[in-house]
Scaffold this motif. Structure first.
Motif, PDB file in Angstrom:
ATOM      1  N   GLY A  63      37.144  11.215  32.442  1.00 40.79           N
ATOM      2  CA  GLY A  63      36.235  12.232  32.953  1.00 40.79           C
ATOM      3  C   GLY A  63      34.797  11.975  32.571  1.00 40.79           C
ATOM      4  N   PRO A  64      33.913  12.695  33.187  1.00 45.15           N
ATOM      5  CA  PRO A  64      34.155  13.774  34.126  1.00 45.15           C
ATOM      6  C   PRO A  64      34.705  13.258  35.458  1.00 45.15           C
ATOM      7  CG  PRO A  64      31.826  13.283  34.074  1.00 45.15           C
ATOM      8  CD  PRO A  64      32.480  12.428  33.032  1.00 45.15           C
ATOM      9  N   LEU A  65      35.498  14.078  36.110  1.00 47.04           N
ATOM     10  CA  LEU A  65      36.090  13.728  37.398  1.00 47.04           C
ATOM     11  C   LEU A  65      35.532  14.705  38.432  1.00 47.04           C
ATOM     12  CD1 LEU A  65      39.674  13.134  36.039  1.00 47.04           C
ATOM     13  CD2 LEU A  65      37.968  11.399  36.626  1.00 47.04           C
ATOM     14  N   VAL A  66      34.542  14.231  39.179  1.00 44.62           N
ATOM     15  CA  VAL A  66      33.774  15.078  40.092  1.00 44.62           C
ATOM     16  C   VAL A  66      34.003  14.610  41.524  1.00 44.62           C
ATOM     17  CG1 VAL A  66      31.483  15.977  40.665  1.00 44.62           C
ATOM     18  CG2 VAL A  66      32.031  15.373  38.285  1.00 44.62           C
ATOM     19  N   TYR A  67      34.324  15.560  42.394  1.00 42.78           N
ATOM     20  CA  TYR A  67      34.634  15.257  43.793  1.00 42.78           C
ATOM     21  C   TYR A  67      33.774  16.110  44.716  1.00 42.78           C
ATOM     22  CZ  TYR A  67      38.621  12.754  41.953  1.00 42.78           C
ATOM     23  OH  TYR A  67      39.397  11.856  41.267  1.00 42.78           O
TER      24      TYR A  67
END
Length: 172
Positions: A63-67
Motif C-alpha cells: 500500500g497505499p492501494l489507490v484506484y
C-alpha cells in the motif's frame, strides 16, 4: 485500463499516467482541501509524481492501494477509492468523489464494491474508517457501507489533533 471491480454505474480501475490531469483537477475542490489537504495536488506535476508512485504499488500488498473511480457512462474519472496501511496490520479506507459528482451515491457504491475485493486481496477481515467529525457526508458513506462507530472524540488526524470519528468494517 486494468479493472479491479465493476458496479452498475462505475468501473474501479488502476491509475494510469493519462489520468494525471483528472487527478489534479479532482483534488482541487473545497472538500478535499478541507478534509484531506495532503491529497491536494496544486500542479499537474505534483499529480504526475503521485500517480507514478501509486502505479508502482499495484502488484504488492504494501500500500497505499489507490484506484480511480470511472463513470461507465462517458468514461469520466470522478475520484478515487483507496486502502492505506495505518500500522500493525491495520488498514484504512479512503475515498473522494469530485464535488460536481457528489450526492449521487457514487462514493457509497464505490466503497461497497471495493471493500470485499481489497480485503481479500490483502488478506484482512476488517478495515477502519477515520474521519473528521464535521465531515458528515463521509460518515453517511461509512454507515451505509456497514462501518460501525467505536470512537468519537479528540484524536490525531493528519497534521494535528481534531474531533474525529473512528469506525470499523468487518468482512462477513
Amino acid at each position: 485500463m486494468n479493472k479491479l471491480v465493476e458496479t452498475d454505474r462505475l468501473n474501479i480501475v488502476e491509475m494510469t499516467v493519462d489520468m494525471v490531469m483528472d487527478v489534479h483537477r479532482n483534488s482541487l475542490d473545497e472538500d478535499i482541501r478541507r478534509f484531506v489537504p495532503d491529497e491536494v495536488f496544486e500542479t499537474p506535476e505534483d499529480a504526475a509524481e503521485t500517480v507514478e508512485f501509486l502505479m508502482s504499488q499495484y502488484g504488492s500488498t504494501d500500500g497505499p492501494l489507490v484506484y480511480a473511480v470511472i463513470l461507465k457512462d462517458g468514461d469520466k474519472n470522478i475520484g478515487y477509492v483507496q486502502l492505506v496501511p495505518i500500522g500493525e496490520e491495520k488498514w484504512e479506507i479512503g475515498y473522494h468523489i469530485a464535488k460536481q459528482f457528489t450526492c449521487k451515491g457514487y462514493a457509497t457504491e464505490a466503497v461497497s464494491a471495493f471493500l470485499p475485493v481489497m480485503a481479500k486481496k490483502v488478506g484482512i477481515s476488517e478495515v477502519y474508517g477515520i474521519r473528521l467529525q464535521e465531515n458528515i457526508a463521509s460518515g453517511r458513506v461509512l454507515e451505509k457501507c456497514g462501518f460501525e462507530t467505536f470512537f468519537v472524540g479528540e484524536g490525531a488526524y493528519h497534521d494535528g489533533v481534531y474531533e474525529i470519528t473512528k469506525s470499523v468494517w468487518k468482512m462477513v
